[in-house]
Design an enzyme around this catalytic site. Structure first.
Site, mmCIF file in Angstrom:
data_model
loop_
_atom_site.group_PDB
_atom_site.id
_atom_site.type_symbol
_atom_site.label_atom_id
_atom_site.label_comp_id
_atom_site.label_asym_id
_atom_site.label_seq_id
_atom_site.Cartn_x
_atom_site.Cartn_y
_atom_site.Cartn_z
ATOM 1 N N SER A 52 0.812 -1.197 0.000
ATOM 2 C CA SER A 52 0.000 0.000 0.000
ATOM 3 C C SER A 52 0.858 1.265 0.000
ATOM 4 C CB SER A 52 -0.955 -0.041 1.192
ATOM 5 O OG SER A 52 -2.106 0.689 0.911
ATOM 6 N N HIS A 55 -6.272 -6.753 -1.309
ATOM 7 C CA HIS A 55 -5.235 -5.741 -1.114
ATOM 8 C C HIS A 55 -4.083 -6.282 -0.262
ATOM 9 C CE1 HIS A 55 -3.914 -1.485 -0.761
ATOM 10 N NE2 HIS A 55 -3.575 -1.807 0.468
ATOM 11 N N ASP A 111 -8.352 -6.275 -5.484
ATOM 12 C CA ASP A 111 -8.197 -4.991 -4.796
ATOM 13 C C ASP A 111 -8.643 -3.857 -5.698
ATOM 14 O OD1 ASP A 111 -7.361 -2.951 -3.054
ATOM 15 O OD2 ASP A 111 -5.346 -2.931 -3.908
#
EC number: 3.4.16.6
Length: 585
Positions: free
Chosen positions: A135, A397, A335
């Site tokens: 991320s 994710h 994601d």
């Protein structure tokens, strides 16, 4: 099995009480060389305990009181160092007026942390170093790598050059222009938004506003007008069911969540992780400094709100980094917030090492090689000129949350692990049907479920053999004791017959009954990391016994991600970001 773990704070900026918290796990095996993986979650402001307890660490939480072994843990062939970065994140802390704002400042502080960490543990300074995360760590990692390479080039008599051997970024927030544009594209592809619908028209208008802002303004890590695309997408596609509004989970579009959370209640393990890390015995075992006065929160909203970098996006650092360091970018296919289409677009537009994108010769692109893992379609690999790209099918994710063993296979392959000197059963991992260099996930000799079961059976057999032999000895002892007892009784009776008139005939009873055996029992049950006593004044080594009974399976801007304040302080908000304040990774 015992694992050596070290935990403590390291002071970074003493003038503002800046301290960074780390949790270090030693490797289980050494495969041809020593390696250390540094793991960072994103946010900014989200704790790397997410990675330690929900993704790649040696343990997962079955519930708030029970640790279970993670069969895909990354510390099989590498030491793993989890760091709450930047200051103020997780168990790290700093004065509230001293939160970090810029990426280069963050990187400099991280290098300071490493300098001090290697002074504490010099035995690891010669390791191959890999920096991994997900991320918003897609911004952190390139900046930290750049700072390390610059440090190495400065040299100095006391400075050992750290061997930065590779970078791994999962579902990273790296290049805003391509990744903002990919929101709507991904929503179309997944059927979340239908082309030509009212929702599509509104979102396309907002996307044009975003594109205009990106074209005229300076290149920044985030943009308010572009953030609104995702906010509007989640709002416009929300539905009502049973009086409750539901929306797409932006971290895994196969799932839904209550609106406006839209994924902030995910992953489910968070329900156990938060109370676990707030337990007093766990806090004491982790040697959390008393100066950290607030309880653990997954993401500190104040860190995220203050982190407003004017630094250029990390994508601009990649070409120079790729000249010196191999990089792997990997994406979970489900994601939305840092989706694979955006990552593929940024790679296609990137020029590095004499070429653009994955073009290997003019007009020829590196092939996407189908990846199977233990007989199942796992995704694909693509690589050229020091950059590797991996897509994980049916993953979110947080790819290691879904597939820890597959990500360990990816890691071992990337690190060049050689298992020939270790033994164990190689993992069946293939690219385009061809066996690739062998790795072992959970099957190293002396490790894994099969080996553990075999070892248990071996110990049980040895135990019963010991019992049998002990029993034979006891029988002999009992026989001799019985004979001796019989002789003693006969002698005493004979004596009493001679002294009856003098002693009054009282029977003298021998006292031989043992007392207090309960006091010798160790009533403490098999312990997890918090069960032992630790000397606060010594180096913080936690020796943790591996559970074997249960095995783990495979700010000020109108940002969508800002959540409710935590229970501990109005200054700390439990926020997820994508990177940005959007994701725990």
């Amino acid at each position: 099995m015992c694992l050596l773990a070290r935990v403590r704070h390291i002071e970074i900026t003493p003038d503002v009480n800046g301290n960074m918290f780390f949790w270090h796990f030693q490797n289980k095996h050494i495969a041809n060389k020593q390696r250390t993986v540094i793991w960072l979650n994103g946010g900014p402001g989200c704790s790397s305990e997410d990675g330690a307890l929900m993704e790649i660490g040696p343990y997962r939480l079955k519930d708030k009181d029970t640790l279970v072994y993670n069969e895909g843990a990354w510390n099989e062939f590498a030491n793993v160092l989890f760091v709450d970065n930047p200051v103020g994140t997780g168990f790290s802390y700093v004065d509230t007026n001293a939160y970090v704002r810029e990426l280069d400042v963050m990187a400099d502080q991280f290098v300071t942390f490493l300098e001090k960490w290697f002074k504490l543990f010099p035995e690891y300074e010669h390791d191959d170093i890999f920096i991994a995360g997900e991320s918003y760590a897609g911004q952190y990692i390139p900046y930290i790598a750049k700072a390390i390479l610059e440090r190495n080039k400065k040299g100095g008599e006391s400075s050992y050059k750290w061997n930065l051997a590779g970078l791994l970024i999962g579902n990273g927030w790296i290049s805003p222009p391509e990744q903002y544009e990919a929101y709507l594209q991904f929503a179309y592809e997944k059927g979340i938004v239908k082309k030509g619908s009212d929702a599509a028209s509104k979102l396309e208008v907002q996307q044009r506003i975003c594109s205009k802002q990106l074209a005229v303004g300076p290149a920044l890590v985030d943009n308010t007008d572009c953030e609104k695309i995702l906010q509007d997408l989640l709002q416009l596609t929300a539905t009502s069911k049973g009086g409750e509004q539901r929306c797409v989970n932006m971290y895994d579009v196969r799932l839904t969540d209550t609106y406006p959370s839209c994924g902030m209640n995910w992953p489910p393990d968070l329900d156990a992780v938060t109370p676990y890390l707030r337990r007093n015995d766990v806090i004491q075992a982790l040697h959390v400094n008393p100066n950290k006065v607030t309880g653990w929160v997954e993401c500190n909203g104040q860190v995220g709100a203050n982190f407003k970098p004017s630094s250029k996006p990390s994508v601009e650092l990649l070409p120079d980094l790729l000249k010196e360091v191999p990089i792997i970018l990997f994406s979970g296919s489900e994601d939305l917030i840092c989706n694979h289409l955006g990552t593929e677009a940024l790679i296609s537009n990137l020029q590095w090492n004499g070429g653009k994108g994955f073009e290997i010769t003019p007009g020829t692109w590196a092939p996407r090689r189908d990846w199977t893992f233990e007989g199942e379609a796992a995704g694909f690999w693509q690589e050229a000129r020091n950059l590797t790209y991996v897509v994980f099918y049916n993953s979110s994710h947080m790819v290691p949350f879904d597939y820890p063993r597959r990500t360990r296979d990816m890691l071992d392959r990337f690190m060049g692990v050689d298992i020939s000197s270790i033994g164990g059963k190689p993992t069946d991992s293939r690219l385009d049907g061809e066996k690739v260099p062998e790795t072992t996930v959970g099957g190293v000799a002396g490790n894994g479920t099969d080996a553990q079961q075999a070892e248990k059976e071996k110990l049980d057999t040895a135990r019963w053999e010991a019992y049998r032999k002990s029993g034979e000895i006891v029988l002999v002892i009992v026989a001799f004791s019985a004979a001796g007892w019989g002789w003693w009784v006969w002698r005493e009776r004979k004596k009493r017959r001679g002294y009856m008139g003098v002693s009054g005939g009282e029977n003298i009873s021998p006292s031989g009954e043992a007392r207090g055996r309960e006091g010798f029992r160790d009533k403490r049950s098999a312990a997890d990391l918090e069960a032992g006593d630790f000397d606060e004044n010594e180096l913080d080594d936690l020796h943790m016994r591996t559970p074997t009974t249960v095995m783990g399976g495979e700010g000020n801007d109108p940002r969508y991600s800002v959540g409710a304040a935590s229970e501990d302080s109005e200054d700390e908000e439990d926020v997820k970001g994508k990177g940005k304040e959007k994701m725990s990774g």
